[in-house]
Scaffold this motif. Structure first.
Motif, mmCIF file in Angstrom:
data_model
loop_
_atom_site.group_PDB
_atom_site.id
_atom_site.type_symbol
_atom_site.label_atom_id
_atom_site.label_comp_id
_atom_site.label_asym_id
_atom_site.label_seq_id
_atom_site.Cartn_x
_atom_site.Cartn_y
_atom_site.Cartn_z
ATOM 1 N N SER A 197 0.737 -1.029 0.096
ATOM 2 C CA SER A 197 -0.115 -0.274 -0.278
ATOM 3 C C SER A 197 0.784 1.092 0.141
ATOM 4 C CB SER A 197 -0.746 -0.569 1.472
ATOM 5 O OG SER A 197 -1.629 -0.847 1.251
ATOM 6 N N HIS A 214 -2.950 -1.560 -2.510
ATOM 7 C CA HIS A 214 -4.011 -0.060 -2.358
ATOM 8 C C HIS A 214 -2.840 0.744 -3.243
ATOM 9 C CE1 HIS A 214 -5.771 -2.558 0.004
ATOM 10 N NE2 HIS A 214 -7.067 -1.709 -0.104
ATOM 11 N N ALA A 237 -3.332 5.362 -2.400
ATOM 12 C CA ALA A 237 -4.347 7.012 -2.782
ATOM 13 C C ALA A 237 -2.800 7.806 -3.038
ATOM 14 C CB ALA A 237 -5.123 6.743 -1.182
ATOM 15 N N THR A 255 -5.596 4.963 4.515
ATOM 16 C CA THR A 255 -5.183 3.394 4.217
ATOM 17 C C THR A 255 -3.789 2.870 4.412
ATOM 18 O OG1 THR A 255 -5.600 4.983 1.886
ATOM 19 C CG2 THR A 255 -3.444 3.496 1.617
#
Length: 298
Positions: free
Chosen positions: A130, A155, A157, A176
């Motif tokens: 992430s 993930h 972001a 996140t």
């Protein structure tokens, strides 16, 4: 205080602006989003866009190119130094993901998309990684969807915020990242744009304090004691174009080492970014004006 937001996409339109170009094949920024952002002033150079110019990117305006060219005239090696910094990013992320098992990255001062961004390197090793990117340049924000191409297992972001607002960053990034698990904080070529050393140190200390033991801090920083005459000329030329609160401020090896006071530097310590575990003699030979290091929080 800059209003922060975590985003994950946007409409596809073309950027309309004097002297601006876009990268072929990349999703174009949203012209309405840019037009509504009071921070976008194409007549004033912005660090991310100047850096993009040094990397031969296309996401910059005339003012950015003028500032970039003046800096190149003062120090022609800046383009190679910028390339060395990108290579340092790739090597450190690969090391942290592969050798240290890090699966979470907070990349602050992201800049405009380039080849092999943090999530691409980390997810090539561990698809479940992430990554939260942080920047406050509206053009970078408009390009965020080019960064948000996470593998399904992981993930990615993007947070619109300023490095000098670490509490805002941490609060939003928690949507996140799991701050009970190790996080790698990436501060590449960004701290030297906080002219006040005390402010820079407080910011780094707050970020380190927020992550658990086993987390990592990665810094690259312009040096006063690598090619000092070139750095002085380069800095003078660049700062003639930048806003005073974003002046480039190179620092000595000892001063940069101070950012790592509460963490343990891993081998080879704080060195030229080209010398941090290079993949080839050619990489090691790349001239640079940046110190770089990776450290573990005990």
């Amino acid at each position: 205080m800059i209003a922060s937001r975590l985003i994950s996409g946007g409409r596809e339109k073309r950027l309309q602006g004097e002297g601006a170009t876009t990268v072929t094949g990349r999703q174009s920024p949203d012209s309405e989003e840019l037009a509504d952002d009071p921070r976008l002033n194409t007549g004033v150079p912005q660090v991310a866009r100047v850096y993009d110019y040094w990397l031969s990117g296309k996401d910059n305006f005339r003012a950015d190119r003028v500032a970039g060219e003046e800096a190149i005239k003062a120090f022609p090696g800046i383009r190679l130094s910028a390339q060395a910094n990108r290579a340092f990013l790739r090597r450190t992320v690969r090391y942290l993901t592969g050798s240290e098992g890090v699966r979470q990255f907070l990349d602050i001062g992201t800049g405009l998309p380039a080849a092999l961004n943090t999530h691409e390197v980390s997810q090539a090793v561990a698809p479940e990684s992430s990554v939260v990117y942080v920047d406050n340049d509206p053009l970078v924000l408009a390009h965020a969807r080019a960064l948000l191409t996470s593998r399904p297992e992981g993930h990615t972001a993007y947070l619109d915020a300023d490095l000098r607002e670490p509490d805002t960053i941490l609060e939003q990034a928690a949507g996140t990242l799991d701050f009970t698990r190790p996080v790698a904080i990436m501060l590449l070529a960004i701290l030297h744009y906080i002219p006040d050393l005390a402010d820079a140190r407080r910011t780094v200390a707050r970020l380190i304090d927020a992550v658990p033991a086993g987390s990592f801090l990665v810094i690259s920083h312009a040096a006063t004691d690598l090619l000092p005459d070139d750095v002085a000329a380069f800095e003078k030329a660049l700062n003639a174009h930048l806003p005073a609160d974003h002046h480039h401020t190179a620092r000595s090896h000892d001063t940069v080492t101070g950012f790592f006071d509460s963490v343990d530097l891993v081998e080879p310590g704080l060195v030229r970014v080209s010398d941090w575990r290079p993949d080839s003699p050619e990489e090691a030979a790349t001239p640079t004006i940046l110190w770089g290091g990776v450290a573990r929080k005990p």
